[in-house]
Design a protein around this motif. Structure first.
Motif, mmCIF file in Angstrom:
data_model
loop_
_atom_site.group_PDB
_atom_site.id
_atom_site.type_symbol
_atom_site.label_atom_id
_atom_site.label_comp_id
_atom_site.label_asym_id
_atom_site.label_seq_id
_atom_site.Cartn_x
_atom_site.Cartn_y
_atom_site.Cartn_z
ATOM 1 N N UNK A 1 -15.959 -26.541 -6.958
ATOM 2 C CA UNK A 1 -15.424 -26.211 -5.632
ATOM 3 C C UNK A 1 -13.896 -26.140 -5.711
ATOM 4 N N UNK A 2 -13.287 -25.023 -5.263
ATOM 5 C CA UNK A 2 -11.826 -24.912 -5.322
ATOM 6 C C UNK A 2 -11.113 -25.811 -4.309
ATOM 7 N N UNK A 3 -11.775 -26.187 -3.229
ATOM 8 C CA UNK A 3 -11.160 -27.061 -2.222
ATOM 9 C C UNK A 3 -11.237 -28.535 -2.612
ATOM 10 N N UNK A 4 -12.391 -28.968 -3.087
ATOM 11 C CA UNK A 4 -12.597 -30.383 -3.424
ATOM 12 C C UNK A 4 -12.011 -30.757 -4.776
ATOM 13 N N UNK A 5 -11.941 -29.801 -5.687
ATOM 14 C CA UNK A 5 -11.358 -30.059 -6.994
ATOM 15 C C UNK A 5 -12.394 -30.380 -8.050
ATOM 16 N N UNK A 6 -11.923 -30.800 -9.230
ATOM 17 C CA UNK A 6 -12.848 -31.073 -10.333
ATOM 18 C C UNK A 6 -13.791 -32.229 -10.013
ATOM 19 N N UNK A 7 -15.019 -32.096 -10.457
ATOM 20 C CA UNK A 7 -16.008 -33.150 -10.245
ATOM 21 C C UNK A 7 -16.976 -32.853 -9.123
ATOM 22 N N UNK A 8 -16.707 -31.810 -8.320
ATOM 23 C CA UNK A 8 -17.602 -31.440 -7.222
ATOM 24 C C UNK A 8 -18.166 -30.060 -7.538
ATOM 25 N N UNK A 9 -19.454 -30.014 -7.816
ATOM 26 C CA UNK A 9 -20.102 -28.756 -8.160
ATOM 27 C C UNK A 9 -20.601 -28.050 -6.907
ATOM 28 N N UNK A 10 -20.699 -26.726 -7.011
ATOM 29 C CA UNK A 10 -21.209 -25.919 -5.903
ATOM 30 C C UNK A 10 -22.662 -25.554 -6.177
ATOM 31 N N UNK A 11 -23.468 -25.496 -5.119
ATOM 32 C CA UNK A 11 -24.866 -25.105 -5.242
ATOM 33 C C UNK A 11 -24.944 -23.589 -5.338
ATOM 34 N N UNK A 12 -25.849 -23.100 -6.171
ATOM 35 C CA UNK A 12 -26.008 -21.655 -6.325
ATOM 36 C C UNK A 12 -27.275 -21.203 -5.612
ATOM 37 N N UNK A 13 -27.103 -20.331 -4.627
ATOM 38 C CA UNK A 13 -28.218 -19.743 -3.885
ATOM 39 C C UNK A 13 -28.377 -18.293 -4.323
ATOM 40 N N UNK A 14 -29.293 -17.573 -3.715
ATOM 41 C CA UNK A 14 -29.529 -16.189 -4.115
ATOM 42 C C UNK A 14 -28.316 -15.293 -3.905
ATOM 43 N N UNK A 15 -27.616 -15.466 -2.778
ATOM 44 C CA UNK A 15 -26.517 -14.567 -2.454
ATOM 45 C C UNK A 15 -25.179 -15.271 -2.234
#
Length: 61
Positions: A27-41
């Motif tokens: 996540x560019x806002x939260x910084x390193x260590x916070x992953x983003x969930x990947x959905x279809x779109x």
């Protein structure tokens, strides 16, 4: 996150030789260590709610 179910952290990283590679987008806002969930779109952050839309793939003929 559901109660009693733990995250499989081994799915987020890959080890090649002596380097650790992150497989998920951060996540560019939260910084390193916070992953983003990947959905279809889209990609979405569960912590801050940030969302990025995926670009549609063009069909080549």
């Amino acid at each position: 996150m559901t109660k009693g179910k733990k995250t499989a952290k081994y799915k987020y990283y890959k080890i090649e030789g002596d380097k650790v590679i992150r497989l998920k987008k951060m996540c560019p806002k939260c910084g390193p260590g916070v992953f983003m969930a990947e959905h279809l779109n889209r990609f979405s952050c569960g912590k801050c709610g940030y969302m990025e839309w995926k670009q549609p793939q063009k069909k080549e003929e």
